[in-house]
Design an enzyme around this catalytic site. Structure first.
Site, PDB file in Angstrom:
ATOM      1  N   GLY A   7      36.669   4.149 -26.569  1.00 51.39           N
ATOM      2  CA  GLY A   7      35.678   4.469 -27.599  1.00 51.39           C
ATOM      3  C   GLY A   7      35.488   3.341 -28.599  1.00 51.39           C
ATOM      4  CB  CYS A   8      37.900   1.309 -30.510  1.00 53.82           C
ATOM      5  SG  CYS A   8      38.649   2.714 -31.385  1.00 53.82           S
TER       6      CYS A   8
END
Length: 150
Positions: A45-46
């Site tokens: 996600g990051c």
């Protein structure tokens, strides 16, 4: 810490970026700032969020914005993350979690029924005068630029 809301003065911050350079809110006076908080370098996600912002970095600059990411990761981790994905903006290391706590984004999270403390993925749009214009708490990591500029 009181929860920040739109219209609040952004808390001052200072921390070292991936190159060991001190970065503070004062550096962006007169510019608009996308200040985004994320949990960890090199996680799916990051990485999606950072790459989406990086892919649109020229658009942000053209609209008068600068982009800064903050996580508790080390400078070395940030340096490797930025190099691996060609990130062109500052990533501030906040291992003491002082910036995270001042912005109210270090808090309780739940995963698989267990509670733990972590970074609450949040983005603050700060105007030229240091006022928080917009807070995005439900971040769409793959389409974050659209959330910010939309």
């Amino acid at each position: 810490m009181t929860k920040l809301t739109e219209g609040n003065l952004a808390p001052d911050f200072s921390g070292k970026n991936q190159f060991g350079k001190e970065i503070s809110l004062a550096d962006f006076k007169g510019k608009r700032l996308v200040l985004y908080f994320y949990p960890k370098d090199n996680t799916p996600g990051c990485t999606a969020e950072a790459c989406n912002l990086n892919d649109n970095y020229e658009t942000f600059l053209a609209k008068g914005y600068e982009v800064v990411g903050v996580s508790p990761d080390s400078q070395k981790s940030h340096q490797n993350f930025a190099k691996k994905y060609g990130l062109r903006f500052n990533l501030i290391s906040d291992p003491e979690k002082s910036i995270l706590e001042n912005y109210g984004v270090w808090g309780e999270k739940k995963m698989y029924g267990k509670s733990y403390m972590g970074v609450l993925r949040t983005t603050f749009i700060i105007n030229e005068k240091g006022i928080i214009e917009k807070i995005i708490e439900q971040v769409d990591t793959k389409n974050h630029t659209d959330q910010i500029l939309g």
